[in-house]
Write a protein that holds these residues in place. Structure first.
Motif, PDB file in Angstrom:
ATOM      1  N   GLN A  75       0.834  -1.204   0.000  1.00 55.18           N
ATOM      2  CA  GLN A  75       0.000   0.000   0.000  1.00 55.18           C
ATOM      3  C   GLN A  75       0.874   1.262   0.000  1.00 55.18           C
ATOM      4  O   GLN A  75       0.599   2.226  -0.710  1.00 55.18           O
ATOM      5  N   ILE A  76       1.940   1.227   0.802  1.00 52.82           N
ATOM      6  CA  ILE A  76       2.836   2.390   0.861  1.00 52.82           C
ATOM      7  C   ILE A  76       3.583   2.566  -0.453  1.00 52.82           C
ATOM      8  O   ILE A  76       3.719   3.686  -0.942  1.00 52.82           O
ATOM      9  N   LYS A  77       4.053   1.471  -1.000  1.00 53.23           N
ATOM     10  CA  LYS A  77       4.774   1.568  -2.280  1.00 53.23           C
ATOM     11  C   LYS A  77       3.895   2.222  -3.344  1.00 53.23           C
ATOM     12  O   LYS A  77       4.373   3.038  -4.138  1.00 53.23           O
ATOM     13  N   GLN A  78       2.614   1.869  -3.327  1.00 51.24           N
ATOM     14  CA  GLN A  78       1.678   2.456  -4.290  1.00 51.24           C
ATOM     15  C   GLN A  78       1.525   3.961  -4.042  1.00 51.24           C
ATOM     16  O   GLN A  78       1.546   4.762  -4.980  1.00 51.24           O
ATOM     17  N   LYS A  79       1.405   4.343  -2.774  1.00 46.82           N
ATOM     18  CA  LYS A  79       1.290   5.770  -2.439  1.00 46.82           C
ATOM     19  C   LYS A  79       2.544   6.532  -2.865  1.00 46.82           C
ATOM     20  O   LYS A  79       2.467   7.632  -3.393  1.00 46.82           O
ATOM     21  N   MET A  80       3.714   5.920  -2.607  1.00 45.44           N
ATOM     22  CA  MET A  80       4.965   6.581  -2.966  1.00 45.44           C
ATOM     23  C   MET A  80       5.065   6.756  -4.481  1.00 45.44           C
ATOM     24  O   MET A  80       5.510   7.798  -4.966  1.00 45.44           O
TER      25      MET A  80
END
Length: 200
Positions: A75-80
């Motif tokens: 999820q964080i990788k997608q946000k980044m």
């Protein structure tokens, strides 16, 4: 970390309006203790979907989002990627099972993470080792709440007892305060949250 399976299942539904609101209050509370950190690096420990860390990205030179749940990290990788964030990285890692001797940080923060950790003292000792001298550990969590009964999580923490434990580990200048209270925010119970700052 305990409860990883549960977080794996809810990762893509985690960012509810209530969680976003609490994360905003938590990151504002942490920001009060972050001083002159443009040259410093930080770890968002037990970062979940990065709700708190994302709010604090601009305070630091770099940030590492660390969690035991691969789905949360995704999820964080997608946000980044969506936000074209360059000065952050992710690490999927279970701190309770393995040591990480080459990891060091000036600031570590953990928001609503400690209550999921069975052996609090052990993890706080590990985090002490990761901090650079003069670095800060910032904890946001629930005040002790006798109405919460669970075999999954601690029912919050007594700020003075937590400070004593951290002082014995070697932390200094420990200070804390309650900064937020809400209706039914902790296992269906009304609860308050504190922020604690400790230095190595």
């Amino acid at each position: 970390m305990a409860n990883t399976d549960k977080f794996e299942m809810i990762a893509n539904m985690y960012d509810t309006p209530e969680r976003i609101q609490i994360a905003k209050a938590s990151s504002d509370a942490i920001r009060e203790y972050v001083v002159d950190a443009q040259s410093k690096n930080a770890i968002d420990f037990g970062c979940g979907t990065g709700l708190v860390g994302m709010n604090l990205l601009n305070e630091f030179k770099s940030m590492l989002f660390l969690d035991t749940s691969p789905n949360m990290i995704n999820q964080i990788k997608q946000k980044m990627a969506d936000l074209h964030i360059q000065h952050a990285d992710t690490l999927c890692f279970d701190f309770e099972k393995e040591g990480l001797s080459d990891l060091h940080a000036d600031y570590i923060f953990m928001a609503q993470v400690l209550l999921h950790i069975p052996d609090v003292e052990f993890v706080l000792s590990r985090l002490f080792d990761v901090l650079n001298v003069g670095g800060h550990l910032l904890i946001v969590d629930f005040d002790k709440n006798e109405k919460v009964v669970s075999d999954m999580v601690h029912n919050g923490f007594n700020q003075a007892e937590l400070a004593d434990m951290m002082t014995k580990i070697g932390y200094r200048n420990v200070q804390s305060k309650t900064f937020y209270s809400g209706s039914k925010i902790f296992m269906g119970q009304d609860a308050s949250m504190f922020v604690l700052d400790a230095q190595k």
